[in-house]
Design a protein around this motif. Structure first.
Motif, PDB file in Angstrom:
ATOM      1  N   ALA A   8     -61.583  -6.598  23.141  1.00  0.00           N
ATOM      2  CA  ALA A   8     -60.668  -7.717  23.254  1.00  0.00           C
ATOM      3  C   ALA A   8     -59.250  -7.057  23.930  1.00  0.00           C
ATOM      4  O   ALA A   8     -58.730  -7.589  25.005  1.00  0.00           O
ATOM      5  CB  ALA A   8     -60.007  -8.163  22.162  1.00  0.00           C
ATOM      6  N   LEU A   9     -59.081  -5.790  23.979  1.00  0.00           N
ATOM      7  CA  LEU A   9     -57.777  -5.219  24.519  1.00  0.00           C
ATOM      8  C   LEU A   9     -58.122  -4.746  25.942  1.00  0.00           C
ATOM      9  O   LEU A   9     -57.265  -4.170  26.861  1.00  0.00           O
ATOM     10  CB  LEU A   9     -57.494  -4.185  23.798  1.00  0.00           C
ATOM     11  CG  LEU A   9     -56.728  -4.342  22.408  1.00  0.00           C
ATOM     12  CD1 LEU A   9     -56.283  -3.008  21.733  1.00  0.00           C
ATOM     13  CD2 LEU A   9     -55.610  -5.036  22.678  1.00  0.00           C
ATOM     14  N   LYS A  10     -59.444  -4.602  26.569  1.00  0.00           N
ATOM     15  CA  LYS A  10     -59.867  -3.994  27.713  1.00  0.00           C
ATOM     16  C   LYS A  10     -59.211  -4.854  28.740  1.00  0.00           C
ATOM     17  O   LYS A  10     -58.453  -3.889  29.806  1.00  0.00           O
ATOM     18  CB  LYS A  10     -60.993  -4.152  27.806  1.00  0.00           C
ATOM     19  CG  LYS A  10     -61.916  -3.433  28.956  1.00  0.00           C
ATOM     20  CD  LYS A  10     -63.295  -3.367  29.034  1.00  0.00           C
ATOM     21  CE  LYS A  10     -63.914  -2.574  30.077  1.00  0.00           C
ATOM     22  NZ  LYS A  10     -65.507  -2.624  30.050  1.00  0.00           N
ATOM     23  N   PRO A  11     -59.093  -6.098  29.072  1.00  0.00           N
ATOM     24  CA  PRO A  11     -58.302  -6.591  30.131  1.00  0.00           C
ATOM     25  C   PRO A  11     -56.885  -6.344  30.207  1.00  0.00           C
ATOM     26  O   PRO A  11     -56.252  -6.072  31.276  1.00  0.00           O
ATOM     27  CB  PRO A  11     -58.380  -8.229  29.923  1.00  0.00           C
ATOM     28  CG  PRO A  11     -59.658  -8.283  28.899  1.00  0.00           C
ATOM     29  CD  PRO A  11     -59.807  -7.123  28.156  1.00  0.00           C
ATOM     30  N   TYR A  16     -52.169  -3.149  32.623  1.00  0.00           N
ATOM     31  CA  TYR A  16     -51.264  -1.968  32.556  1.00  0.00           C
ATOM     32  C   TYR A  16     -51.784  -0.859  33.499  1.00  0.00           C
ATOM     33  O   TYR A  16     -50.779  -0.401  34.079  1.00  0.00           O
ATOM     34  CB  TYR A  16     -51.127  -1.694  31.039  1.00  0.00           C
ATOM     35  CG  TYR A  16     -50.254  -2.789  30.351  1.00  0.00           C
ATOM     36  CD1 TYR A  16     -48.929  -3.011  30.664  1.00  0.00           C
ATOM     37  CD2 TYR A  16     -50.960  -3.091  29.075  1.00  0.00           C
ATOM     38  CE1 TYR A  16     -48.431  -3.562  29.958  1.00  0.00           C
ATOM     39  CE2 TYR A  16     -49.844  -3.876  28.204  1.00  0.00           C
ATOM     40  CZ  TYR A  16     -48.792  -4.466  28.575  1.00  0.00           C
ATOM     41  OH  TYR A  16     -48.025  -5.143  27.704  1.00  0.00           O
ATOM     42  N   GLN A  17     -52.964  -0.587  33.578  1.00  0.00           N
ATOM     43  CA  GLN A  17     -53.198   0.691  34.458  1.00  0.00           C
ATOM     44  C   GLN A  17     -53.031  -0.017  36.019  1.00  0.00           C
ATOM     45  O   GLN A  17     -52.309   0.974  36.691  1.00  0.00           O
ATOM     46  CB  GLN A  17     -54.809   0.967  34.248  1.00  0.00           C
ATOM     47  CG  GLN A  17     -55.013   2.027  35.194  1.00  0.00           C
ATOM     48  CD  GLN A  17     -56.555   2.017  34.845  1.00  0.00           C
ATOM     49  OE1 GLN A  17     -57.666   1.260  34.231  1.00  0.00           O
ATOM     50  NE2 GLN A  17     -57.189   3.173  35.574  1.00  0.00           N
ATOM     51  N   THR A  18     -53.481  -1.085  36.022  1.00  0.00           N
ATOM     52  CA  THR A  18     -53.177  -1.597  37.685  1.00  0.00           C
ATOM     53  C   THR A  18     -51.693  -1.567  38.038  1.00  0.00           C
ATOM     54  O   THR A  18     -51.205  -1.242  38.928  1.00  0.00           O
ATOM     55  CB  THR A  18     -53.563  -3.056  37.734  1.00  0.00           C
ATOM     56  OG1 THR A  18     -55.167  -2.954  37.503  1.00  0.00           O
ATOM     57  CG2 THR A  18     -53.480  -3.289  39.351  1.00  0.00           C
ATOM     58  N   LEU A  19     -50.894  -1.982  37.089  1.00  0.00           N
ATOM     59  CA  LEU A  19     -49.485  -1.975  36.973  1.00  0.00           C
ATOM     60  C   LEU A  19     -48.981  -0.988  37.426  1.00  0.00           C
ATOM     61  O   LEU A  19     -47.954  -0.491  38.344  1.00  0.00           O
ATOM     62  CB  LEU A  19     -48.772  -2.873  36.271  1.00  0.00           C
ATOM     63  CG  LEU A  19     -47.249  -2.998  36.228  1.00  0.00           C
ATOM     64  CD1 LEU A  19     -46.875  -4.117  37.352  1.00  0.00           C
ATOM     65  CD2 LEU A  19     -46.683  -3.699  34.885  1.00  0.00           C
ATOM     66  N   LEU A  20     -49.348   0.101  36.568  1.00  0.00           N
ATOM     67  CA  LEU A  20     -48.714   1.308  36.588  1.00  0.00           C
ATOM     68  C   LEU A  20     -49.060   2.096  37.934  1.00  0.00           C
ATOM     69  O   LEU A  20     -48.221   2.703  38.618  1.00  0.00           O
ATOM     70  CB  LEU A  20     -49.336   2.286  35.484  1.00  0.00           C
ATOM     71  CG  LEU A  20     -49.150   3.909  35.387  1.00  0.00           C
ATOM     72  CD1 LEU A  20     -47.433   3.992  35.119  1.00  0.00           C
ATOM     73  CD2 LEU A  20     -49.887   4.472  34.453  1.00  0.00           C
ATOM     74  N   LEU A  21     -50.192   1.991  38.473  1.00  0.00           N
ATOM     75  CA  LEU A  21     -50.775   2.579  39.622  1.00  0.00           C
ATOM     76  C   LEU A  21     -49.986   1.748  40.811  1.00  0.00           C
ATOM     77  O   LEU A  21     -49.621   2.589  41.800  1.00  0.00           O
ATOM     78  CB  LEU A  21     -52.160   2.265  40.217  1.00  0.00           C
ATOM     79  CG  LEU A  21     -53.123   3.088  38.932  1.00  0.00           C
ATOM     80  CD1 LEU A  21     -54.430   2.844  39.184  1.00  0.00           C
ATOM     81  CD2 LEU A  21     -53.013   4.783  39.468  1.00  0.00           C
TER      82      LEU A  21
END
Length: 72
Positions: A8-11, A16-21
Motif C-alpha cells: 500500500a505504501l509502495k506508490p 517521494y523517490q521521484t521527487l527527491l531525484l
C-alpha cells in the motif's frame, strides 16, 4: 508490518523517490551553471583543446625528425 502495508505504501514511496531525484537534478543543474563556476569550467574546457595542440605539434616534430633521419 506485513507485506500488504508495504504494498500500500509502495506508490507513495516511489513518488517521494521521484521527487527527491528531481530536486537533486535541479540542484545539480543550478550548481553546474552557477556564475561562480563559469570561469573555472571555461578554463577546464579550454585546457582540453590546448592539450590537443601540444600533442599534434609534438607528433609533427617526431615525423620531421624521422624524415630528417631518413635523408642522412
Amino acid at each position: 508490518m506485513d507485506f500488504s502495508t508495504l504494498e500500500a505504501l509502495k506508490p507513495t514511496l516511489i513518488a517521494y523517490q521521484t521527487l527527491l531525484l528531481f530536486v537533486m537534478f535541479i540542484g545539480l543543474v543550478w550548481w553546474a551553471y552557477g556564475k561562480q563556476r563559469k570561469t573555472k569550467f571555461d578554463a577546464i574546457g579550454s585546457s582540453i583543446l590546448d592539450d590537443e595542440d601540444v600533442q599534434s605539434s609534438a607528433s609533427l616534430g617526431t615525423e620531421q625528425d624521422r624524415a630528417g633521419a631518413n635523408k642522412q
